[in-house]
Design an enzyme around this catalytic site. Structure first.
Site, PDB file in Angstrom:
ATOM      1  N   GLU A  41       8.092   0.986  12.025  1.00 11.22           N
ATOM      2  CA  GLU A  41       9.239   2.143  11.837  1.00 11.22           C
ATOM      3  C   GLU A  41       8.442   3.290  11.873  1.00 11.22           C
ATOM      4  O   GLU A  41       7.978   3.751  10.805  1.00 11.22           O
ATOM      5  CB  GLU A  41       9.964   1.833  10.590  1.00 11.22           C
ATOM      6  CG  GLU A  41      10.589   0.453  10.436  1.00 11.22           C
ATOM      7  CD  GLU A  41      11.719   0.180  11.265  1.00 11.22           C
ATOM      8  OE1 GLU A  41      12.385   1.017  11.581  1.00 11.22           O
ATOM      9  OE2 GLU A  41      12.069  -0.978  11.583  1.00 11.22           O
TER      10      GLU A  41
ATOM     11  N   GLU B  12       7.287  15.481  16.518  1.00  8.97           N
ATOM     12  CA  GLU B  12       8.058  15.550  15.091  1.00  8.97           C
ATOM     13  C   GLU B  12       7.395  16.400  14.209  1.00  8.97           C
ATOM     14  O   GLU B  12       6.358  16.568  14.114  1.00  8.97           O
ATOM     15  CB  GLU B  12       8.027  14.139  14.794  1.00  8.97           C
ATOM     16  CG  GLU B  12       8.723  13.781  13.482  1.00  8.97           C
ATOM     17  CD  GLU B  12       8.445  12.613  12.817  1.00  8.97           C
ATOM     18  OE1 GLU B  12       7.455  12.052  12.888  1.00  8.97           O
ATOM     19  OE2 GLU B  12       9.538  11.773  12.355  1.00  8.97           O
TER      20      GLU B  12
ATOM     21  N   CYS C  46      13.613  10.030   8.327  1.00 11.48           N
ATOM     22  CA  CYS C  46      13.024   9.536   9.681  1.00 11.48           C
ATOM     23  C   CYS C  46      14.394   9.847  10.689  1.00 11.48           C
ATOM     24  O   CYS C  46      14.000  10.152  11.853  1.00 11.48           O
ATOM     25  CB  CYS C  46      12.857   8.255   9.472  1.00 11.48           C
ATOM     26  SG  CYS C  46      14.093   7.246   8.765  1.00 11.48           S
TER      27      CYS C  46
ATOM     28  N   LYS D  45       0.931  -1.240  -0.003  1.00  8.65           N
ATOM     29  CA  LYS D  45      -0.005   0.152   0.051  1.00  8.65           C
ATOM     30  C   LYS D  45       0.883   1.364   0.024  1.00  8.65           C
ATOM     31  O   LYS D  45       1.424   1.603   0.959  1.00  8.65           O
ATOM     32  CB  LYS D  45      -0.957  -0.074   1.130  1.00  8.65           C
ATOM     33  CG  LYS D  45      -1.129   1.468   1.835  1.00  8.65           C
ATOM     34  CD  LYS D  45      -2.283   1.903   0.739  1.00  8.65           C
ATOM     35  CE  LYS D  45      -2.594   3.300   1.348  1.00  8.65           C
ATOM     36  NZ  LYS D  45      -1.688   4.453   0.946  1.00  8.65           N
TER      37      LYS D  45
HETATM   38  P1  NAD Z   1       1.591   8.657   7.578  1.00 10.30           P
HETATM   39  O1  NAD Z   1       1.553   7.735   8.916  1.00 10.30           O
HETATM   40  O2  NAD Z   1       0.786   9.524   7.336  1.00 10.30           O
HETATM   41  O3  NAD Z   1       1.445   7.443   6.294  1.00 10.30           O
HETATM   42  C1  NAD Z   1       2.162   6.478   6.180  1.00 10.30           C
HETATM   43  C2  NAD Z   1       1.198   5.261   5.422  1.00 10.30           C
HETATM   44  O4  NAD Z   1       0.122   4.780   6.308  1.00 10.30           O
HETATM   45  C3  NAD Z   1       0.749   5.791   4.143  1.00 10.30           C
HETATM   46  O5  NAD Z   1       0.935   4.842   3.079  1.00 10.30           O
HETATM   47  C4  NAD Z   1      -0.882   6.072   4.469  1.00 10.30           C
HETATM   48  O6  NAD Z   1      -1.696   5.978   3.372  1.00 10.30           O
HETATM   49  C5  NAD Z   1      -0.889   5.138   5.370  1.00 10.30           C
HETATM   50  N1  NAD Z   1      -2.064   5.346   6.321  1.00 10.30           N
HETATM   51  C6  NAD Z   1      -2.674   6.362   6.615  1.00 10.30           C
HETATM   52  N2  NAD Z   1      -3.756   6.064   7.354  1.00 10.30           N
HETATM   53  C7  NAD Z   1      -3.799   4.780   7.682  1.00 10.30           C
HETATM   54  C8  NAD Z   1      -4.872   4.123   8.307  1.00 10.30           C
HETATM   55  N3  NAD Z   1      -5.693   4.380   9.238  1.00 10.30           N
HETATM   56  N4  NAD Z   1      -4.589   2.584   8.304  1.00 10.30           N
HETATM   57  C9  NAD Z   1      -3.610   2.024   7.537  1.00 10.30           C
HETATM   58  N5  NAD Z   1      -2.588   2.736   6.753  1.00 10.30           N
HETATM   59  C10 NAD Z   1      -2.783   4.149   6.960  1.00 10.30           C
HETATM   60  O7  NAD Z   1       3.060   8.734   7.554  1.00 10.30           O
HETATM   61  P2  NAD Z   1       3.798   9.741   6.221  1.00 10.30           P
HETATM   62  O8  NAD Z   1       3.133  11.297   6.704  1.00 10.30           O
HETATM   63  O9  NAD Z   1       3.388   9.182   4.865  1.00 10.30           O
HETATM   64  O10 NAD Z   1       5.318   9.743   6.628  1.00 10.30           O
HETATM   65  C11 NAD Z   1       5.971  10.336   7.656  1.00 10.30           C
HETATM   66  C12 NAD Z   1       6.072   9.635   8.915  1.00 10.30           C
HETATM   67  O11 NAD Z   1       6.838   8.588   8.677  1.00 10.30           O
HETATM   68  C13 NAD Z   1       6.908  10.305   9.843  1.00 10.30           C
HETATM   69  O12 NAD Z   1       6.427  10.421  11.047  1.00 10.30           O
HETATM   70  C14 NAD Z   1       8.369   9.857   9.835  1.00 10.30           C
HETATM   71  O13 NAD Z   1       9.174   9.764  10.840  1.00 10.30           O
HETATM   72  C15 NAD Z   1       7.843   8.476   9.510  1.00 10.30           C
HETATM   73  N6  NAD Z   1       9.031   7.853   8.930  1.00 10.30           N
HETATM   74  C16 NAD Z   1       9.679   6.753   9.534  1.00 10.30           C
HETATM   75  C17 NAD Z   1      10.876   5.912   9.133  1.00 10.30           C
HETATM   76  C18 NAD Z   1      11.420   5.068   9.854  1.00 10.30           C
HETATM   77  O14 NAD Z   1      12.297   4.328   9.390  1.00 10.30           O
HETATM   78  N7  NAD Z   1      11.320   5.250  11.233  1.00 10.30           N
HETATM   79  C19 NAD Z   1      11.316   6.238   7.938  1.00 10.30           C
HETATM   80  C20 NAD Z   1      10.515   7.411   7.144  1.00 10.30           C
HETATM   81  C21 NAD Z   1       9.520   7.866   7.616  1.00 10.30           C
END
Ligand code: NAD
Length: 496
Positions: free
Chosen positions: A266, A400, A301, A190
């Protein structure tokens, strides 16, 4: 690969493809026919549309994955054969790297230099790493009594759901689908609705490389609809997620409400960067400090968003960081004239602006930056921003932002530096600068984070795990340990 502006310009003129789903090795529209707009952060204009899928599409993708898994076309294929297909896939990604990178940049705004290296090229390298490992990992025989043979065998878990964010979707996606596929699983991805086009292109290339039908699928659409459908699905065995803590929490809940699938998270971070006065090279430390938070606009991240510098060098150090921020060229991510591109979407831009305003209200000083850039062009650009006089209780320290905002302050002792490092709920990464080896060991052991980088920033590669502790998640991406997430250990006990 050397980059050439006219080739990039030619690729950016190509019509952006519709973001379809990919199920059973076929690109298909959502069952409902619904679509949603894809907005480019470069100019805020609509780039294309994406399948706005729902539970029906997710059911079809999971069914395809399950069918392929049970049929054994991939899961029981000889490991050396699986390896060949994965290596062919990596070659195809490399061959099409620039086209894939440009498409991804039009979708999420990362500058083309970073996108090329960090996205298709990194994905290809990751796929090769796990492909090469497939036929080099043995099972075990345990030391039982003589009349028994006891074997420990690694089995693929079955169907793996992969949910990824918009920053570095190919790099992060590959950290999950490469070990999952190498272990013999079938996968449903996804992608983020904010960065799906390059992911789809790469998944299509897997089919071209010979991946059997149903093994690698993708379903597009809103996270709250298709992400939830994947999380709640009764026939998904493992969920591997990178994204925000809020969604991570939901995934744990989906698992509890459905089949108790394993969930690997993650999540976000608020990573500390501690600079002691005996840092081996203060100027390099300051330059890397700026890179660690302003690269890709802080949408990394492990971005080191909280800086603490020993008081005796604080003023001079901050001057260098400010000079670095000033020298950054922020603008069109597909122009080689700029070094940093756009924030990924309008919400990220608004969140960054609001966080700076809130920090100022709470008493932080805007030492540099603080404003949107190029607003007239409609894109989502923001100045690198440095806040000083921050304190532990401020939102800018605890939350964050995932934007180009550094929160800085001085410290007076090692204990205070460690306390600053551990003052949030997160524990993803940290950076530490000192030439005192004893202190480096002592402090790195006391910092609560999955990764500690000493006298460098971003020294890690695919051989080394990346994973968080506390509210930054569980389990690790990268390294051979990543296989553990996508395998079950089966004990076979044979009476002789
Ligand atoms: P997000 O959590 O908004 O979205 C991530 C994914 O989850 C997307 O594909 C989104 O469509 C999906 N999603 C959203 N709502 C959902 C739900 N209710 N159920 C299931 N899936 C759902 O994150 P983002 O804004 O895309 O990315 C930024 C975040 O990712 C930041 O918090 C960042 O720190 C984190 N991040 C972490 C790492 C790591 O390795 N730890 C790496 C990169 C980004």
């Amino acid at each position: 690969m050397s980059l050439n502006q006219s080739t990039i310009d030619a690729l950016r003129q190509l019509p952006a493809p519709i973001g379809l789903n990919f199920i059973d090795n076929k690109a298909v529209a959502a069952a409902s026919g619904d679509e949603m707009p894809v907005i480019s952060p470069i100019d805020g204009k609509q780039l294309t549309v994406l399948a706005a899928s729902d539970g029906e599409d997710m059911n079809r993708a999971v069914a395809a994955a399950r069918r392929s898994f049970e049929a054994g076309h991939w899961s029981r294929m000889a490991p050396a054969e699986r390896k060949k297909i994965l290596l062919t896939w990596a070659d195809l990604i490399d061959r099409n790297a620039l086209e894939i990178a440009v498409l991804g940049v039009r979708d999420n705004g990362t500058d083309i230099r970073m996108a090329l290296k960090g996205e298709p090229q990194s994905a290809a390298a990751t796929i090769r790493f796990y492909a090469e490992a497939i036929d080099k990992r043995n099972g075990e025989i345990t030391p039982t009594r003589e009349d028994v043979l006891s074997l420990i065998h690694r089995e693929p878990v079955g169907v793996v759901g992969v949910i990824i964010p918009w920053n570095f979707p190919l790099m992060i996606g590959s950290w999950k689908w490469a070990p999952a596929l190498a272990a013999g699983n079938s996968v449903v991805v996804k992608p983020s609705e904010e960065a799906s086009l390059s992911v789809l292109r790469v998944i299509e290339l897997a089919a071209e490389a010979g991946m059997p039908s149903g093994v690698l699928n993708a379903v597009n659409g809103r996270g709250s609809i298709v992400g939830e459908a994947l999380g709640l699905h009764m026939d998904v065995d493992v969920l591997a997620f990178t994204g925000s803590g809020g969604v991570g929490r939901r995934l744990l809940n989906y698992s509890a409400r459905s089949n108790m699938k394993r969930v690997y998270l993650e999540l976000g971070g608020k990573s500390p960067n501690l600079v002691f006065a005996d840092a081996p090279d203060i100027e390099r430390a300051a330059k890397e400090t700026a890179a660690s938070i302003f690269r890709n606009n802080g949408q990394v991240c492990v971005a080191a968003s909280r800086l603490a510098v020993e008081r005796s060098i604080y003023k001079d150090f901050m001057e260098i960081v400010r000079t670095e921020a000033l020298a950054m060229k922020i603008g069109d991510p597909l122009s080689l004239a700029f070094t940093t591109g756009a924030l990924a979407n309008a919400a990220q831009l608004a969140k960054t602006g609001a966080a700076v305003t809130r920090a100022a209200e709470q008493g932080a000083v805007v030492y540099y930056g603080g404003h949107q850039l190029h607003a007239e062009g409609g894109g989502f650009y923001h100045e690198p921003t440095i806040l000083t006089s921050v304190t532990a209780d401020m939102d800018i320290v605890q939350q964050e932002i995932f934007g180009p905002v550094l929160a800085a302050r001085p410290f007076d002792s090692e204990d205070e530096a460690v306390a600053i490092a551990n003052e949030t709920v997160f524990g993803l990464s940290s950076v530490l600068w000192t030439r005192d080896l004893s202190r480096a060991h002592r402090v790195s052991s006391r910092i609560k984070s999955g990764v500690v980088q000493i006298n460098c920033y971003s020294g890690a590669d695919i051989t080394t795990p990346l994973g968080g502790v506390r509210q930054s998640g569980n389990g690790s991406d990268r390294s051979l340990h990543a296989f553990e997430k996508y395998e079950n250990l089966k004990a076979k006990w044979i009476q002789l």
